[in-house]
Enzyme design. Sequence first.
Site, PDB file in Angstrom:
ATOM      1  N   ASP A 150      44.902  35.070  48.051  1.00 21.21           N
ATOM      2  CA  ASP A 150      43.613  35.635  47.632  1.00 21.21           C
ATOM      3  C   ASP A 150      42.661  34.443  47.450  1.00 21.21           C
ATOM      4  O   ASP A 150      41.989  34.029  48.409  1.00 21.21           O
ATOM      5  CB  ASP A 150      43.837  36.439  46.332  1.00 21.21           C
ATOM      6  CG  ASP A 150      42.559  36.947  45.672  1.00 21.21           C
ATOM      7  OD1 ASP A 150      41.463  36.588  46.112  1.00 21.21           O
ATOM      8  OD2 ASP A 150      42.641  37.717  44.678  1.00 21.21           O
ATOM      9  N   GLY A 186      39.668  43.580  45.204  1.00 16.84           N
ATOM     10  CA  GLY A 186      38.578  44.094  44.370  1.00 16.84           C
ATOM     11  C   GLY A 186      38.203  43.094  43.302  1.00 16.84           C
ATOM     12  O   GLY A 186      38.986  42.190  42.986  1.00 16.84           O
ATOM     13  N   ASP A 222      50.445  40.042  41.059  1.00 13.84           N
ATOM     14  CA  ASP A 222      49.347  39.095  41.315  1.00 13.84           C
ATOM     15  C   ASP A 222      49.299  38.085  40.172  1.00 13.84           C
ATOM     16  O   ASP A 222      49.058  38.447  39.019  1.00 13.84           O
ATOM     17  CB  ASP A 222      48.015  39.851  41.426  1.00 13.84           C
ATOM     18  CG  ASP A 222      46.844  38.944  41.805  1.00 13.84           C
ATOM     19  OD1 ASP A 222      47.053  37.722  41.980  1.00 13.84           O
ATOM     20  OD2 ASP A 222      45.713  39.466  41.919  1.00 13.84           O
ATOM     21  N   GLU A 258      51.066  37.855  45.066  1.00  9.28           N
ATOM     22  CA  GLU A 258      49.694  37.443  45.374  1.00  9.28           C
ATOM     23  C   GLU A 258      49.350  36.168  44.617  1.00  9.28           C
ATOM     24  O   GLU A 258      49.559  36.081  43.414  1.00  9.28           O
ATOM     25  CB  GLU A 258      48.738  38.591  45.000  1.00  9.28           C
ATOM     26  CG  GLU A 258      47.283  38.336  45.388  1.00  9.28           C
ATOM     27  CD  GLU A 258      46.371  39.522  45.049  1.00  9.28           C
ATOM     28  OE1 GLU A 258      46.885  40.646  44.854  1.00  9.28           O
ATOM     29  OE2 GLU A 258      45.149  39.317  44.968  1.00  9.28           O
ATOM     30  N   LYS A 284      49.839  47.422  41.868  1.00 11.90           N
ATOM     31  CA  LYS A 284      49.840  45.967  41.688  1.00 11.90           C
ATOM     32  C   LYS A 284      49.746  45.694  40.204  1.00 11.90           C
ATOM     33  O   LYS A 284      48.913  46.293  39.516  1.00 11.90           O
ATOM     34  CB  LYS A 284      48.652  45.372  42.440  1.00 11.90           C
ATOM     35  CG  LYS A 284      48.111  44.053  41.919  1.00 11.90           C
ATOM     36  CD  LYS A 284      47.131  43.458  42.928  1.00 11.90           C
ATOM     37  CE  LYS A 284      46.025  42.669  42.262  1.00 11.90           C
ATOM     38  NZ  LYS A 284      45.023  42.184  43.237  1.00 11.90           N
ATOM     39  N   SER A 338      45.140  48.066  40.834  1.00 12.80           N
ATOM     40  CA  SER A 338      45.477  46.802  40.200  1.00 12.80           C
ATOM     41  C   SER A 338      45.485  47.055  38.699  1.00 12.80           C
ATOM     42  O   SER A 338      44.499  47.529  38.141  1.00 12.80           O
ATOM     43  CB  SER A 338      44.416  45.760  40.569  1.00 12.80           C
ATOM     44  OG  SER A 338      44.637  44.572  39.849  1.00 12.80           O
ATOM     45  N   LYS A 351      49.439  42.602  37.260  1.00 10.53           N
ATOM     46  CA  LYS A 351      49.129  41.193  37.057  1.00 10.53           C
ATOM     47  C   LYS A 351      50.334  40.544  36.397  1.00 10.53           C
ATOM     48  O   LYS A 351      50.946  41.127  35.487  1.00 10.53           O
ATOM     49  CB  LYS A 351      47.898  41.065  36.157  1.00 10.53           C
ATOM     50  CG  LYS A 351      46.622  41.571  36.812  1.00 10.53           C
ATOM     51  CD  LYS A 351      46.194  40.663  37.952  1.00 10.53           C
ATOM     52  CE  LYS A 351      44.848  41.085  38.522  1.00 10.53           C
ATOM     53  NZ  LYS A 351      44.403  40.181  39.596  1.00 10.53           N
ATOM     54  N   LYS A 384      38.122  39.520  50.395  1.00 13.30           N
ATOM     55  CA  LYS A 384      37.079  39.986  49.479  1.00 13.30           C
ATOM     56  C   LYS A 384      35.745  39.474  50.006  1.00 13.30           C
ATOM     57  O   LYS A 384      35.599  38.266  50.225  1.00 13.30           O
ATOM     58  CB  LYS A 384      37.303  39.413  48.066  1.00 13.30           C
ATOM     59  CG  LYS A 384      38.527  39.947  47.350  1.00 13.30           C
ATOM     60  CD  LYS A 384      38.713  39.293  45.988  1.00 13.30           C
ATOM     61  CE  LYS A 384      39.942  39.861  45.286  1.00 13.30           C
ATOM     62  NZ  LYS A 384      40.307  39.075  44.083  1.00 13.30           N
TER      63      LYS A 384
HETATM   64  O1  OSB Z   1      42.823  38.680  41.738  1.00 10.58           O
HETATM   65  O2  OSB Z   1      42.508  40.542  42.683  1.00 10.58           O
HETATM   66  C1  OSB Z   1      42.239  39.762  41.758  1.00 10.58           C
HETATM   67  C2  OSB Z   1      39.849  41.412  39.283  1.00 10.58           C
HETATM   68  C3  OSB Z   1      39.055  40.338  38.938  1.00 10.58           C
HETATM   69  C4  OSB Z   1      39.325  39.108  39.477  1.00 10.58           C
HETATM   70  C5  OSB Z   1      40.389  38.942  40.379  1.00 10.58           C
HETATM   71  C6  OSB Z   1      41.168  40.015  40.742  1.00 10.58           C
HETATM   72  C7  OSB Z   1      40.909  41.270  40.157  1.00 10.58           C
HETATM   73  C8  OSB Z   1      41.708  42.462  40.399  1.00 10.58           C
HETATM   74  C9  OSB Z   1      41.015  43.784  40.220  1.00 10.58           C
HETATM   75  O3  OSB Z   1      42.878  42.434  40.664  1.00 10.58           O
HETATM   76  C10 OSB Z   1      40.945  44.580  41.450  1.00 10.58           C
HETATM   77  C11 OSB Z   1      40.016  45.774  41.291  1.00 10.58           C
HETATM   78  O4  OSB Z   1      38.776  45.617  41.327  1.00 10.58           O
HETATM   79  O5  OSB Z   1      40.522  46.881  41.160  1.00 10.58           O
HETATM   80 MG    MG Z   2      44.147  38.550  43.341  1.00 10.51          MG
END
Ligand code: OSB
Ligand code: MG
Length: 370
Positions: free
Chosen positions: A239, A291, A189, A214, A162, A136, A164, A263
């Site tokens: 999510d 994550g 995402d 996402e 992925k 991510s 953001k 999660k």
């Molecule tokens: O939306 O998946 C998410 C990190 C913090 C809060 C929300 C998200 C995330 C990530 C990081 O996308 C994923 C990772 O830990 O590698």
């Molecule tokens: Mg997410």
Amino acid sequence: MRIEALELIEINMPLVHFFQTSFGKTSQRRIILVRVVDQNGAEGWGECTAGETPSYCEEWTESCWITIEKILAPMILGKEIPSAEHTWDLMQRVRGNRMAKAAIETAIWDLEAKILQTPLWRHLGGARQEIPCGVSIGIQNSLDELLQKIQKELEAGYQRIKVKIAPGWDFDVIKKIRDVFGMIPLMGDANSAYSLNDSDLFKKMDEFELMMFEQPLAYDDIIDHSKLQKQLETPICLDESIRSPEDARKAIEIGSCRIINIKNGRVGGHKQSKLIESICRNEQIPVWCGGMLESGIGRAHNIAMSTLEGFTLPGDVSASKRYWHEDIIEPEVEVTAKGTIIAPETPGIGFSVRKDRIEKLAVRKTLIRQ
Ligand code: OSB
Ligand code: MG
């Protein structure tokens, strides 16, 4: 099992690189670790995945600390727990607060697997030892930096990228990535940054043939997502919106998504994750492990969970070094050249917890006894 003591430890850990999403930017994590000790002195470890502010969901570091200390720990301490699976039921009287619950629940799973001298992933019912991994990548200061990061992760072998997305960092960014890297396994995402008014933008982005979008819409919505999904070719992955097995069932029933990210923190621990995995598998909805910028302890729990049969898509479970100069577990989490992680054979979470390192990073501790 009987838990005689529960220790809460807050550690502060600077990230190797800031992590920016549509809801904010994190440079330093405030992580609560939970250590449970049974009547024979055996230990289990869990991690609270709440963020530093209530931006991803309502929970945050401070709210979890006090909820665990004052409300949840007393529900667990001194009770006869027939098995880790029963931990959730002991906390049933508390609404929500799933990240706080998961921190305790996952620690008890680790403890139980250690008592049974079996790796946690097998104890959870894992179907495969090697799991596919993705990364991510947060919003960067420039498009060039993002492209460099993608290049680096592809070279490391990760099986999907992925990125953001957020208003102003979406269509053009994805277009550029497609122009430069072609049809790599790619997804976006949004962390709830859009509304149904943005349907046309998502329809336009269908042309990129992303693996999924996402959580495009509100963090607590499944209705508008179902309207959006019907207009799109690209699968929606939920999510934030999926907090329980019931949420998963309803979202699938009304067509709000075609994929779900699981999660532990968001849903309340391994038992709830397993229930969601099972519902999704029956409905042929692929799942993957999300994550929350975890330290090694949360990461190890994520690896174990990702071995369940329904986790067929690469998760946001990546190497320790992507986030930390030095992790709190030994060995650190490493990824193979094929972009996989091999779940360890060692009992419990399968990594040893570095107490020396935790001691150095700790900013507060409390030992709770019955
Ligand atoms: O939306 O998946 C998410 C990190 C913090 C809060 C929300 C998200 C995330 C990530 C990081 O996308 C994923 C990772 O830990 O590698
Ligand atoms: Mg997410």
